[in-house]
Design an enzyme around this catalytic site. Sequence first.
Site, PDB file in Angstrom:
ATOM      1  N   MET A 102       0.843  -1.190   0.000  1.00 44.72           N
ATOM      2  CA  MET A 102       0.000   0.000   0.000  1.00 44.72           C
ATOM      3  C   MET A 102       0.880   1.243   0.000  1.00 44.72           C
ATOM      4  O   MET A 102       1.677   1.451   0.919  1.00 44.72           O
ATOM      5  CB  MET A 102      -0.900   0.016   1.241  1.00 44.72           C
ATOM      6  CG  MET A 102      -1.887  -1.126   1.297  1.00 44.72           C
ATOM      7  SD  MET A 102      -2.881  -1.089   2.818  1.00 44.72           S
ATOM      8  CE  MET A 102      -1.663  -1.614   4.023  1.00 44.72           C
ATOM      9  N   GLY A 189       1.338   4.200   4.670  1.00 49.65           N
ATOM     10  CA  GLY A 189       2.207   3.367   3.831  1.00 49.65           C
ATOM     11  C   GLY A 189       2.649   2.077   4.495  1.00 49.65           C
ATOM     12  O   GLY A 189       3.232   2.107   5.563  1.00 49.65           O
ATOM     13  N   SER A 190       2.383   0.923   3.885  1.00 50.60           N
ATOM     14  CA  SER A 190       2.645  -0.330   4.568  1.00 50.60           C
ATOM     15  C   SER A 190       2.359  -1.515   3.650  1.00 50.60           C
ATOM     16  O   SER A 190       2.262  -1.367   2.436  1.00 50.60           O
ATOM     17  CB  SER A 190       1.781  -0.406   5.825  1.00 50.60           C
ATOM     18  OG  SER A 190       0.477   0.075   5.543  1.00 50.60           O
ATOM     19  N   ARG A 191       2.163  -2.714   4.251  1.00 54.02           N
ATOM     20  CA  ARG A 191       1.965  -3.923   3.476  1.00 54.02           C
ATOM     21  C   ARG A 191       1.101  -4.912   4.244  1.00 54.02           C
ATOM     22  O   ARG A 191       1.112  -4.942   5.473  1.00 54.02           O
ATOM     23  CB  ARG A 191       3.321  -4.560   3.177  1.00 54.02           C
ATOM     24  CG  ARG A 191       3.270  -5.654   2.137  1.00 54.02           C
ATOM     25  CD  ARG A 191       4.658  -6.121   1.799  1.00 54.02           C
ATOM     26  NE  ARG A 191       4.978  -7.394   2.411  1.00 54.02           N
ATOM     27  CZ  ARG A 191       6.211  -7.872   2.526  1.00 54.02           C
ATOM     28  NH1 ARG A 191       7.234  -7.160   2.103  1.00 54.02           N
ATOM     29  NH2 ARG A 191       6.429  -9.034   3.064  1.00 54.02           N
TER      30      ARG A 191
END
Length: 232
Positions: A102, A189-191
Amino acid sequence: MSIAKSIRAQIPPIHPEGYPFIGGFALASLILFWLWSPLGWIGTVLTIWCALFFRDPVRVTPVREGLVVAPADGRVSMIAPVLPPAELGLGDRPLLRISIFMSVFNCHVNRSPVAGQIDRIAYRPGAFINAELDKASEDNERNSLVISTPNGRIGVVQIAGLVARRIVSFVREGQSIGAGERFGLIRFGSRLDVYLPEGTGALVSEGQTAIAGETILADFRSGDPTRTYRTD
């Protein structure tokens, strides 16, 4: 429908978690306008971005038993058999992992990929390296869920990224959850990693754009474990 209602219908709602941040950006913008108007306009743009970041649009989730839907908006960055994190308790054999990255422009509200019961929630502090890197699965701050379904247990891992500094969970152990229901978010912001039961094949490809609660990642009932793709 009036023009005003038509415009409002196109604006997605904001998740309550975002109100303090949007308010902070808006207040800072007012102060910057007072100091120097160009700075105020920059602050206004950042305020709009913050509102978009915390948007929480309505999603239409397919609910047939056996479907696994995307838990996050973003790009499918990796699909590979990987040993799941120890805290998931999913064994010591590699499982198919689908990772969705993301960016700071994606919606960051996370949704359950399946319907089932949340057997385990495990939080692990860690670093904040780029979430696109494979080692982020081991080194970064993360929050893991294990969801039991009639088709097996699924691991879902929220991984903080380079900018993210907070993982928020909306659920608890023992709770039942439906496919597409919101279970948390990650700020800035990440996953998301999804670990599928052994023998499950992916119905998406690397580089594909996923939509949380809508894009089908896998189907336990599918007799076709693999698919091929082309890029135009």
